[in-house]
Design an enzyme around this catalytic site. Structure first.
Site, mmCIF file in Angstrom:
data_model
loop_
_atom_site.group_PDB
_atom_site.id
_atom_site.type_symbol
_atom_site.label_atom_id
_atom_site.label_comp_id
_atom_site.label_asym_id
_atom_site.label_seq_id
_atom_site.Cartn_x
_atom_site.Cartn_y
_atom_site.Cartn_z
ATOM 1 N N GLU A 164 45.219 37.897 68.092
ATOM 2 C CA GLU A 164 45.743 37.078 69.197
ATOM 3 C C GLU A 164 45.559 35.569 68.993
ATOM 4 O O GLU A 164 44.809 34.924 69.741
ATOM 5 C CB GLU A 164 45.133 37.549 70.535
ATOM 6 N N GLU A 213 47.369 47.004 69.126
ATOM 7 C CA GLU A 213 46.384 47.064 70.218
ATOM 8 C C GLU A 213 47.058 47.359 71.546
ATOM 9 O O GLU A 213 48.109 46.790 71.864
ATOM 10 C CB GLU A 213 45.607 45.751 70.337
#
Ligand SMILES: *[C@@H]1O[C@H](CO)[C@@H](O)[C@H](O)[C@H]1NC(C)=O
Ligand SMILES: *[C@@H]1O[C@H](CO)[C@@H](O)[C@H](O)[C@H]1NC(C)=O
Ligand SMILES: *[C@@H]1O[C@H](CO)[C@@H](O)[C@H](O)[C@H]1NC(C)=O
Ligand SMILES: *[C@@H]1O[C@H](CO)[C@@H](O)[C@H](O)[C@H]1NC(C)=O
Ligand SMILES: *[C@@H]1O[C@H](CO)[C@@H](O)[C@H](O)[C@H]1NC(C)=O
Ligand SMILES: *[C@@H]1O[C@H](CO)[C@@H](O)[C@H](O)[C@H]1NC(C)=O
Length: 507
Positions: A251, A355
């Site tokens: 991220e 994820e």
């Protein structure tokens, strides 16, 4: 009446012909988990013995079925009106080859597994990796700490150690990750693909000198940070654990958010392209780990078009890039068709979901929530219908609070551990993922499944590496739907798709 209908449809119920039954426990109306402990755990079929001229189907539902086994035969004829939803499967029209399904061995997962007795630990790992479990074939491994750790750390917290003399794996790798990854590989009969992702560089390499908050890698450490990846692969290789892929950063956009609460490090798409082109790519290529694939982004879907355009049109970066890693949290903000657009623009670069979890905004465990299972299935069906090659869940085991997490970012997981009782709870999310992972191993290929009116039944089809056809149907509505699947090679397959259920068919 029901039996008669089933007989006409050419179906007969076998019940759970496989292994142990679910030891059901309810947490509020309709919220059911299967309870496992040191001496007892339900299992899934370890093989599919498809009858000649017939098919097998497995059903899980809100009303309590878990891999409920149905066998049936193909019919020769089909008349309009025989079924509410009519599908046509065509094995000749093929799409992406699949890498498979899995979850993440975070520190929190390992800590929770370790909190159980040895036999209960074995039951957790069997549930995910053994032939009579869900047979995950992918494991994501955080490179050092994430928020799902008891504290923030890196593998070299000695300030200014540019030679990485003090690089060392953490106690967490030794106690909570490596032994369970090894055990997973031992239990599994497939080839497990390991991939890594770092949450943050050491504090001393960063502009803000913190693991969390908004901060980026300082330019003078671009090479040192690439070397750190090599040291990680080397340390795991010494344990005979070999990585298939890595992302440059988990991220990367988090690292631009002021006061971001957990480990993060910011890269723009251009910054990532530059670092991959000039540091990570060449460093990996010149190392013993040149076969480790690089997957870019590792962040939310709404950013994918721009990220792919910037990184993959940079020829110096794209030559090192194999895939794009995507997280599911903002999927509701963009149409799944954006994945197909990116695939069409860059057909040689694979797409992989790396994820997903429920509870990311409520920060709660909802024991037994069928809806949470449906959300997994809905997303997997949508994205695999848009060229995505696999889907990897977040923590494989959390505690009753949804942790441990040093930043209090608690979430839900398919398996929740109750250390006090030495037992664990297999949630609907666990079974829903198994409806994909067991039937769609690495090397499966998506095929065409078409319909003019699906009557709300979400659907996807594959051919597995043994040449079996696999159909997966999800009914999120409160009404059952009668369905017929036409297969030019086999005939007509009739199914009653129960309300709030998922069904995997194999033949
Ligand atoms: C383990 O689960 C089984 C099946 O539910 C149960 O019969 C047994 O009592 C449990 N063992 C313990 C120690 O709770
Ligand atoms: C770091 O490594 C150097 C060289 O091996 C050693 O002298 C030093 O004690 C180490 N520092 C720490 C904090 O471990
Ligand atoms: C972020 O942190 C800074 C410094 O610690 C503080 O001054 C500021 O108020 C914080 N901002 C927010 C939005 O919490
Ligand atoms: C790629 O590298 C070459 C050689 O170093 C350089 O001339 C070129 O400008 C680079 N391209 C991009 C897009 O950075
Ligand atoms: C998503 O895009 C597809 C293809 O362009 C379109 O058919 C579909 O209606 C869109 N879905 C939503 C929810 O906008
Ligand atoms: C965990 O086990 C303890 C001790 O048996 C029990 O009191 C508690 O209710 C259990 N938690 C859940 C969520 O069932």
């Amino acid at each position: 009446m029901k039996l008669l209908t089933l007989a006409i449809l050419g179906l007969w119920i076998q019940g759970n012909a496989h292994g142990e039954e679910c030891a059901a426990r309810e947490y509020g109306a309709g919220n059911m988990v299967c309870v496992c402990n040191a001496t007892y755990c339900d299992s899934l079929p370890s093989q599919f013995n498809v009858p000649d001229g017939g098919f097998l189907a497995y059903v899980s539902s809100k009303d309590g079925r878990r891999f409920y086994n149905i066998a049936g035969t193909f019919q020769n004829t089909f008349q309009d009106g025989d079924a509410e939803a009519v599908f046509t499967v065509n094995q000749e029209i093929t799409y992406q080859e699949m890498f498979g399904f899995g979850g993440a061995m975070t520190d929190a997962s390992g800590i929770n597994i370790a909190s159980l007795s040895e036999s209960a630990q074995e039951n957790v790992l069997r549930s995910y990796f053994a032939p009579d479990g869900s047979e995950y074939n992918m494991i994501r491994v955080p490179i050092a700490g994430s928020d799902f750790s008891t504290h923030a750390y890196s593998y070299d917290d000695v300030e200014g150690d540019v030679e990485l003399n003090n690089f060392t794996l953490a106690e967490e790798d030794i106690k909570y990750k490596i032994p369970y990854i090894k055990k997973a590989i031992e239990l599994n009969s497939r080839n497990i693909l390991l991939f890594g992702a770092p949450w943050s560089a050491p504090k001393w390499m960063k502009t803000n000198s913190q693991f969390n908050g908004a901060g980026q890698l300082k330019k003078e450490y671009y090479q040192v940070w690439a070397d750190y990846f090599i040291r990680f692969f080397e340390a795991y290789a010494k344990e005979n654990l070999h990585f298939w892929a890595t992302t440059p950063q988990n991220e990367p956009i988090d690292g631009f958010i002021p006061n971001f609460s957990f480990n993060a490090m910011g890269w723009t798409n251009e910054g990532e392209a530059n670092w991959v082109a000039n540091y990570l790519g060449p460093t990996l290529e010149q190392s013993d780990y040149s076969n480790v694939n690089i997957m870019i982004m590792d962040d939310q879907r709404p950013f994918i078009t721009n990220w792919a355009d910037v990184v993959l049109t940079n020829e110096n970066a794209s030559k090192y890039v194999s895939g794009i890693a995507i997280h599911w949290y903002l999927d509701f903000l963009s149409n799944g068709s954006v994945l197909s657009t990116v695939h069409n623009n860059f057909p040689d670069v694979f797409l992989l979901y790396t994820e997903a979890c429920n509870g990311a905004t409520s920060h709660k465990v909802e024991l037994g929530s069928w809806k949470n299972g449906e959300e997994y299935a809905h997303d997997i069906i949508q994205v695999t219908n848009n060229w995505v090659t696999g889907w990897v869940d977040w923590n494989i085991a959390l505690d009753e609070q949804g942790g441990p997490n040093w930043a209090n970012n608690f979430v839900d997981a398919p398996i929740i551990v109750n250390a006090t009782a030495d037992e664990f709870y297999k949630q609907p999310m666990y079974y829903v993922l198994a409806h994909f992972s067991k039937f769609v191993p690495q090397g499966s290929q998506r095929i065409q499944l078409s319909t003019t009116d699906n009557k709300g039944i979400e659907n996807v089809a594959f051919v597995d590496p043994n040449g079996n056809t696999v159909l997966i149907f999800l009914n999120r509505n409160e009404e059952p739907v009668s369905a017929a699947v036409k297969d030019a090679n086999h005939g007509v397959l009739n199914l009653n798709i129960e309300a709030r259920s998922i069904i995997s068919v194999i033949y």
